[in-house]
Design a protein around this motif. Structure first.
Motif, PDB file in Angstrom:
ATOM      1  N   SER A  25       0.815  -1.225   0.000  1.00  0.00           N
ATOM      2  CA  SER A  25       0.000   0.000   0.000  1.00  0.00           C
ATOM      3  C   SER A  25       0.848   1.275   0.000  1.00  0.00           C
ATOM      4  O   SER A  25       0.380   2.333  -0.399  1.00  0.00           O
ATOM      5  N   GLU A  32      -4.818   7.959  -2.435  1.00  0.00           N
ATOM      6  CA  GLU A  32      -5.435   6.754  -1.869  1.00  0.00           C
ATOM      7  C   GLU A  32      -5.105   6.570  -0.388  1.00  0.00           C
ATOM      8  O   GLU A  32      -5.554   5.605   0.224  1.00  0.00           O
ATOM      9  N   ASN A  35      -8.096   6.152   1.630  1.00  0.00           N
ATOM     10  CA  ASN A  35      -9.102   5.318   0.967  1.00  0.00           C
ATOM     11  C   ASN A  35      -8.589   3.886   0.839  1.00  0.00           C
ATOM     12  O   ASN A  35      -8.549   3.153   1.812  1.00  0.00           O
ATOM     13  N   LEU A  36      -8.189   3.519  -0.359  1.00  0.00           N
ATOM     14  CA  LEU A  36      -7.820   2.128  -0.624  1.00  0.00           C
ATOM     15  C   LEU A  36      -6.607   1.682   0.187  1.00  0.00           C
ATOM     16  O   LEU A  36      -6.587   0.574   0.717  1.00  0.00           O
ATOM     17  N   SER A  37      -5.600   2.529   0.316  1.00  0.00           N
ATOM     18  CA  SER A  37      -4.406   2.158   1.094  1.00  0.00           C
ATOM     19  C   SER A  37      -4.777   1.822   2.535  1.00  0.00           C
ATOM     20  O   SER A  37      -4.373   0.792   3.074  1.00  0.00           O
ATOM     21  N   CYS A  80      -9.840  -5.500  -2.314  1.00  0.00           N
ATOM     22  CA  CYS A  80      -8.890  -4.384  -2.414  1.00  0.00           C
ATOM     23  C   CYS A  80      -7.806  -4.694  -3.444  1.00  0.00           C
ATOM     24  O   CYS A  80      -7.366  -3.791  -4.178  1.00  0.00           O
ATOM     25  N   SER A  84      -7.006  -2.545  -6.694  1.00  0.00           N
ATOM     26  CA  SER A  84      -5.635  -2.079  -6.940  1.00  0.00           C
ATOM     27  C   SER A  84      -5.172  -2.445  -8.341  1.00  0.00           C
ATOM     28  O   SER A  84      -4.517  -1.646  -9.018  1.00  0.00           O
ATOM     29  N   ARG A  87      -6.985  -0.308 -10.975  1.00  0.00           N
ATOM     30  CA  ARG A  87      -6.476   1.067 -10.990  1.00  0.00           C
ATOM     31  C   ARG A  87      -5.000   1.136 -11.378  1.00  0.00           C
ATOM     32  O   ARG A  87      -4.392   2.187 -11.314  1.00  0.00           O
ATOM     33  N   TYR A  89      -2.370  -0.011  -9.876  1.00  0.00           N
ATOM     34  CA  TYR A  89      -1.433   0.247  -8.781  1.00  0.00           C
ATOM     35  C   TYR A  89      -0.511  -0.950  -8.557  1.00  0.00           C
ATOM     36  O   TYR A  89       0.539  -0.796  -7.952  1.00  0.00           O
TER      37      TYR A  89
END
Length: 118
Positions: A25, A32, A35-37, A80, A84, A87, A89
């Motif tokens: 992350s 992020e 949020n996602l992290s 998640c 990821s 997106r 990532y």
């Protein structure tokens, strides 16, 4: 001296996944961070936390409930990971490696939970 959950392979693997997701992350965009992290770190840490919490002074039914929470947190980590990847990532290779780790842990945790008497 040690706690009995520290000998559980599912707890050890959950600890590894938590550290892997924390490291992963850090490479996400700053936008992020909250949020996602954050969600990925919290969900992955929750797996080991629920395994350990459920193992201490709980009835079989309660322990199974906490293992259910760990299983659901693992599913959250998988979602998640999908986010990821979508997106961009993480690479496909990283996704597959972490996905397999989560899949294996999920199956091991379900099998372990099924062996606990209610």
């Amino acid at each position: 001296m040690k706690f009995k959950f520290e000998d559980l392979i599912i707890w050890q693997k959950a600890m590894d996944i938590g550290e892997d997701m924390n490291t992963l992350s850090r490479s996400f965009p700053k936008r992020e961070l909250y949020n996602l992290s954050s969600q990925l770190r919290r969900a992955s840490d929750s797996i080991a936390l629920n395994i350990s919490e459920g193992s201490i002074l709980q009835s079989g039914a309660e322990y199974r409930k906490f293992l259910g929470y760990a299983i659901r947190s693992n599913a959250e980590v998988v979602t998640c990971l999908h986010k990821s990847k979508r997106r961009n990532y993480i690479s496909e290779d990283d996704f597959l490696k972490y996905y397999k780790n989560c899949f294996d842990l999920m199956n091991m945790t379900i099998a372990f939970r099924n062996r606990i008497k209610i």
